[in-house]
Design an enzyme around this catalytic site. Sequence first.
Site, PDB file in Angstrom:
ATOM      1  N   CYS A  20       8.522  -0.915  -7.379  1.00 25.74           N
ATOM      2  CA  CYS A  20       8.874   0.458  -7.829  1.00 25.74           C
ATOM      3  C   CYS A  20      10.050   0.650  -8.470  1.00 25.74           C
ATOM      4  O   CYS A  20      10.488   1.651  -8.824  1.00 25.74           O
ATOM      5  CB  CYS A  20       8.457   1.560  -6.653  1.00 25.74           C
ATOM      6  SG  CYS A  20       6.960   1.478  -6.002  1.00 25.74           S
TER       7      CYS A  20
ATOM      8  N   THR B 147     -11.534  16.704  -4.791  1.00 24.84           N
ATOM      9  CA  THR B 147     -12.514  15.804  -4.583  1.00 24.84           C
ATOM     10  C   THR B 147     -12.261  14.792  -4.129  1.00 24.84           C
ATOM     11  O   THR B 147     -11.673  13.699  -4.806  1.00 24.84           O
ATOM     12  CB  THR B 147     -13.549  15.755  -5.606  1.00 24.84           C
ATOM     13  OG1 THR B 147     -14.021  17.085  -5.984  1.00 24.84           O
ATOM     14  CG2 THR B 147     -14.884  15.090  -5.384  1.00 24.84           C
TER      15      THR B 147
ATOM     16  N   ALA C  82       0.174   5.718  -0.487  1.00 28.42           N
ATOM     17  CA  ALA C  82       1.098   5.730   0.277  1.00 28.42           C
ATOM     18  C   ALA C  82       2.058   6.643  -0.169  1.00 28.42           C
ATOM     19  O   ALA C  82       2.700   7.416   0.473  1.00 28.42           O
ATOM     20  CB  ALA C  82       1.782   4.491   0.877  1.00 28.42           C
ATOM     21  N   THR C  83       2.422   6.761  -1.404  1.00 29.95           N
ATOM     22  CA  THR C  83       3.437   7.559  -2.076  1.00 29.95           C
ATOM     23  C   THR C  83       3.202   8.858  -1.777  1.00 29.95           C
ATOM     24  O   THR C  83       3.901   9.967  -1.299  1.00 29.95           O
ATOM     25  CB  THR C  83       3.543   7.366  -3.578  1.00 29.95           C
ATOM     26  OG1 THR C  83       4.270   6.022  -3.743  1.00 29.95           O
ATOM     27  CG2 THR C  83       4.487   8.334  -4.257  1.00 29.95           C
TER      28      THR C  83
ATOM     29  N   GLN D 297       2.865  -1.388   4.458  1.00 28.85           N
ATOM     30  CA  GLN D 297       2.999  -2.928   4.427  1.00 28.85           C
ATOM     31  C   GLN D 297       2.590  -3.434   5.845  1.00 28.85           C
ATOM     32  O   GLN D 297       2.705  -4.702   6.167  1.00 28.85           O
ATOM     33  CB  GLN D 297       4.414  -3.398   4.191  1.00 28.85           C
ATOM     34  CG  GLN D 297       4.938  -3.052   2.726  1.00 28.85           C
ATOM     35  CD  GLN D 297       4.316  -3.847   1.808  1.00 28.85           C
ATOM     36  OE1 GLN D 297       3.793  -4.946   2.026  1.00 28.85           O
ATOM     37  NE2 GLN D 297       4.377  -3.513   0.630  1.00 28.85           N
TER      38      GLN D 297
END
Length: 437
Positions: A361, A275, A107-108, A215
């Site tokens: 984080c 890839t 997601a980052t 989330q």
Amino acid sequence: MISSSNVLITVTYQAVKAQLSLDLVIKSRELEKDELRPLYMDFQATTPMDPRVLDAMLPYQVNYYGNPHSRTHAYGWESESAMEKARKQIAALIGADPREIVFTSGATESNNMSIKGVARFYKAKKKHIITTQTEHKCVLDSCRVLEAEGFDVTYLPVKHNGLIDLQQLEEMIRPDTSLVSVMTINNEIGIKQPIKDIGHLCRSKNVFFHTDAAQAVGKIPINVSDWKVDLMSISGHKIYGPKGVGALYVRRRPRVRIEPLQNGGGQERGLRSGTVPTPLAVGLGAACEIAQQEMAYDHKHVTMLAKRFVEKIMSEIADVVMNGDPDQRYPGCINLSFAYVEGESLLMALKDVALSSGSACTSASLEPSYVLRAIGTDEDLAHSSIRFGIGRFTTEEEVDYTADKCIQQVKWLREMSPLWEMVQEGIDLKSIKWTQH
């Protein structure tokens, strides 16, 4: 001549034997330490991989190892077929077209691609972006990078319950606004924003809308077409899938254009060269399919356990505050502030339960959560907050143990607190003028 099936059996046997040996070494070390692993109650930080996901991935770790972008032989075709199946499974979960799913590392990366990609592609005519003060750190930091490049970013405040004010958002949209980014479910306090209303508002203003749904995907019903979402970030390890893989939904009609962050072989429609790791993609697809099949059961299970936990805590301890709106929330994310108790001290006292005081984080920081500060929480209460995460594999016994242990330790810590003693004597702490010596 040795058949391929014999080779497969031999390889599988050796792999299982090696894994068993490793497991025995790990277990023996744990027994030597005479320690038990803590209970896991931190499902917003990450989720354990569902064994069914691992089963789906294993063949592509060992036997089907072809590059999915190799078009000249069976090894590549097998991997490509598995990758495209996973793309369909992800798309089905959010009501999208498989061609709109781009594989990423998580997601980052998806958030960075969305915010920087849209802003930079349309920068000739539009240089304004809107986000909220309670977004994930990778969204806020991406916006700060864009500010350094000359973009204008508006950080929308939230109300005391954590929800945005739609009217305020509408007032902040300008003719040069290219993107609005609002998280679906907050990772610290579990607040569920009115994404459908925001999506319709943005579409009416001809502004692209991105949501970080790491989330939310697999936990609540999502339909990107109904919600009018243009870009959506997805994470594998938040839905009982593997770490290191995610996806980005990019709408095709009306088309959203983004400038790629990395260049190379032009994979993933040229949006994300590199890839695609087939085993990880297969794992994410399997996790999405399982989530779609079991979403109703999981939500009922999590809701029941969350209610049980909160009622037990609230009935036994005074001066406990649940942060965020009590109704517009995902029940599996419970953020509680225990007045007159230091959150870090409580975490250490609850060392046999894996918990956190906020986002993984930003957990290295001793500063109070910026999310709690944004909703107007007093600094003392913000410092006393703990996030409890409940998920698919959480049991009633784990919830009861955590609640009982929490009640016991909060009472113990308060007994040692001079502030708690002063409150019991009827002293208003806010009326005291503290001096330094």
